[in-house]
Enzyme design. Structure first.
Site, PDB file in Angstrom:
ATOM      1  N   ASP A   1     -16.726  -1.205 -38.582  1.00  0.00           N
ATOM      2  CA  ASP A   1     -15.380  -0.600 -38.525  1.00  0.00           C
ATOM      3  C   ASP A   1     -14.236  -1.599 -38.439  1.00  0.00           C
ATOM      4  OD1 ASP A   1     -16.825   1.687 -38.322  1.00  0.00           O
ATOM      5  OD2 ASP A   1     -16.382   2.090 -36.212  1.00  0.00           O
TER       6      ASP A   1
ATOM      7  N   SER B   1     -28.984   2.346 -25.001  1.00  0.00           N
ATOM      8  CA  SER B   1     -29.520   1.332 -24.076  1.00  0.00           C
ATOM      9  C   SER B   1     -28.726   1.284 -22.783  1.00  0.00           C
ATOM     10  CB  SER B   1     -29.502  -0.082 -24.660  1.00  0.00           C
ATOM     11  OG  SER B   1     -29.405  -0.077 -26.027  1.00  0.00           O
TER      12      SER B   1
ATOM     13  N   ARG C   1      -8.744   4.410 -21.949  1.00  0.00           N
ATOM     14  CA  ARG C   1      -8.995   2.952 -21.935  1.00  0.00           C
ATOM     15  C   ARG C   1      -8.241   2.253 -20.826  1.00  0.00           C
ATOM     16  NH1 ARG C   1      -8.234   1.559 -28.284  1.00  0.00           N
ATOM     17  NH2 ARG C   1     -10.258   2.333 -28.963  1.00  0.00           N
TER      18      ARG C   1
ATOM     19  N   HIS D   1       0.856  -1.179   0.000  1.00  0.00           N
ATOM     20  CA  HIS D   1       0.000   0.000   0.000  1.00  0.00           C
ATOM     21  C   HIS D   1       0.902   1.242   0.000  1.00  0.00           C
ATOM     22  CE1 HIS D   1      -3.701  -2.251   1.842  1.00  0.00           C
ATOM     23  NE2 HIS D   1      -3.294  -2.751   0.690  1.00  0.00           N
TER      24      HIS D   1
ATOM     25  N   GLU E   1     -17.415   1.658 -26.069  1.00  0.00           N
ATOM     26  CA  GLU E   1     -17.030   2.388 -27.281  1.00  0.00           C
ATOM     27  C   GLU E   1     -17.821   1.780 -28.409  1.00  0.00           C
ATOM     28  OE1 GLU E   1     -12.978   3.542 -28.119  1.00  0.00           O
ATOM     29  OE2 GLU E   1     -12.346   2.492 -26.314  1.00  0.00           O
TER      30      GLU E   1
ATOM     31  N   GLU F   1       1.079   3.908   1.843  1.00  0.00           N
ATOM     32  CA  GLU F   1       1.640   4.332   3.122  1.00  0.00           C
ATOM     33  C   GLU F   1       2.870   3.493   3.450  1.00  0.00           C
ATOM     34  OE1 GLU F   1      -1.390   3.350   2.313  1.00  0.00           O
ATOM     35  OE2 GLU F   1      -2.892   3.959   3.779  1.00  0.00           O
TER      36      GLU F   1
ATOM     37  N   THR G   1     -20.703  -2.295 -34.431  1.00  0.00           N
ATOM     38  CA  THR G   1     -19.451  -1.537 -34.545  1.00  0.00           C
ATOM     39  C   THR G   1     -18.359  -2.420 -35.158  1.00  0.00           C
ATOM     40  OG1 THR G   1     -20.049  -0.162 -32.670  1.00  0.00           O
ATOM     41  CG2 THR G   1     -17.717  -0.248 -33.219  1.00  0.00           C
TER      42      THR G   1
END
Ligand code: AOF
Ligand code: ZN
Length: 343
Positions: free
Chosen positions: A200, A284, A184, A51, A276, A53, A196
């Site tokens: 593409d 939706s 991203r 961590h 994306e 700290e 998509t």
């Protein structure tokens, strides 16, 4: 004392590990001596590692440090490492300055209590809003046990993501697209739809990808399948084959049930998702969306048959709009990025 300056530094240190700490938070830490001089700093570099700290405290000797500044309440539990609160006490720190309380139910206030009972002065709430923004994903996960969902879209001034024939390369500049790559990284997975992929054939380099393809229409030779872990939600198959996790999801109104998709993703360890895709999936998903990244290029199509970034409903009154709250704006070359959060 200018704790804000050091808290800003904690946030900057923490951000160095963006994309590396999930499901854990982003945390940075600065230690000052009794004259207020910085003598050490540290951050949580990767899931499972020290961590913030502990990382900073390991760089000082007992009694050298006076004030410890950290953006998240120090932990009080035995996890992968012993409690940071104990280590702070052990190192003789006199004052702890905290950005925000830990929303993790196994800590949530107990770290602060432990420090106070050891006679340490605790100051809380320094740059609290900035600290909460930094860990918005972690906070949503801890409080709601749901993934944090964001949408990224890139449009013309008239809100179009592609010409009417589907062509969209390129609306925004390379500088804006480089920023998309940085965005991203902050998310465990990116999500897109069959339309998509078919329109593409994007590569969308990422470690985890969620694909929504109800009828399994996409060609498994498409670029998107060539790297990363694939979670292919669909209406029929439930199996692992050819390196792909096919996951069967219920269908509502001819669409995959997004509530199921997000719940299942969370169970699979995906704590944050960047969507994306096109206007229909964006639409939706809106009811689940925590944040929108909207890139706008200084171009106008002027064509009302061109595809829109949100295309999912017919309304007759402006009062029926879905409202968001402005978060920030930044310029990338000729384009701007507007960021919004759910109201
Ligand atoms: C971190 N890094 O710098 C701080 C955290 O899984 P563990 O044992 O590493 O514990 C994770 C929890 O510890 C985390 O959910 C948060 O509540 C607390 N603080 N975690 O990964 C850090 N300070
Ligand atoms: Zn800790």
């Amino acid at each position: 004392m200018q704790y804000e300056i050091y808290m800003k530094k904690c946030i900057e240190l923490a951000k160095q590990a963006e994309g590396e700490t999930s499901p854990n938070p982003l945390v940075g830490c600065v230690i000052l001596d009794s004259n207020g001089q910085e003598i050490a700093n540290g951050y949580h570099a990767r899931y499972g590692e020290n961590h913030a700290e502990r990382d900073a405290l390991l760089k000082i000797n007992k009694g050298e440090g006076n004030t410890l500044i950290v953006n998240l309440e120090p932990c009080s539990h035995f996890g992968k490492t012993p409690p940071c609160a104990d280590f702070i006490i052990e190192k003789g720190i006199k004052r702890v300055v905290i950005g925000m309380q830990d929303p993790n139910p196994i800590v949530s206030g107990q770290g602060i209590e432990k420090l106070k009972s050891a006679g340490i002065e605790v100051i809380t709430g320094i740059l609290e809003n900035e600290c909460k923004k930094l860990n918005e994903i972690f906070i949503k996960n801890m409080l709601e046990k749901k993934p944090f969902i964001a949408i990224k879209t890139a449009t013309t001034l008239d809100g179009k993501i592609a010409a009417s024939n589907g062509s969209s390369k390129w609306i925004t500049s390379e500088k804006a697209r480089d920023e998309v790559k940085r965005i991203r990284k902050r998310y465990d997975a990116i999500m897109t739809s069959s339309s998509t992929i078919i329109a593409d054939n994007p590569t969308m380099l990422h470690r985890k990808k969620i694909i929504l393809d109800r009828e399994l229409k996409t060609n498994l030779e498409s670029q998107i399948y060539k790297n990363g872990e694939i979670y292919l939600f669909n209406a029929t198959l439930d199996m692992f084959e050819g390196g792909i996790n096919f996951i069967k999801a219920p269908v509502i109104d001819n669409k995959l049930d997004l509530r199921f998709v997000f719940k299942k993703s969370y169970e699979l360890g995906i704590k944050s998702i960047l969507i994306e895709s096109g206007g229909r999936l964006n639409g939706s998903a809106l009811e689940f969306v925590d944040k929108i990244y909207h890139f706008i290029a200084p171009k106008i199509t002027g064509d009302n048959t061109a595809l829109s970034c949100f295309d999912f409903q017919k309304i007759t009154q402006i009062s029926q709009c879905i409202n968001y709250e402005f978060e920030s704006t930044k310029q990338f070359g000729p384009d701007i990025l507007l960021t919004y959060q759910r109201k």
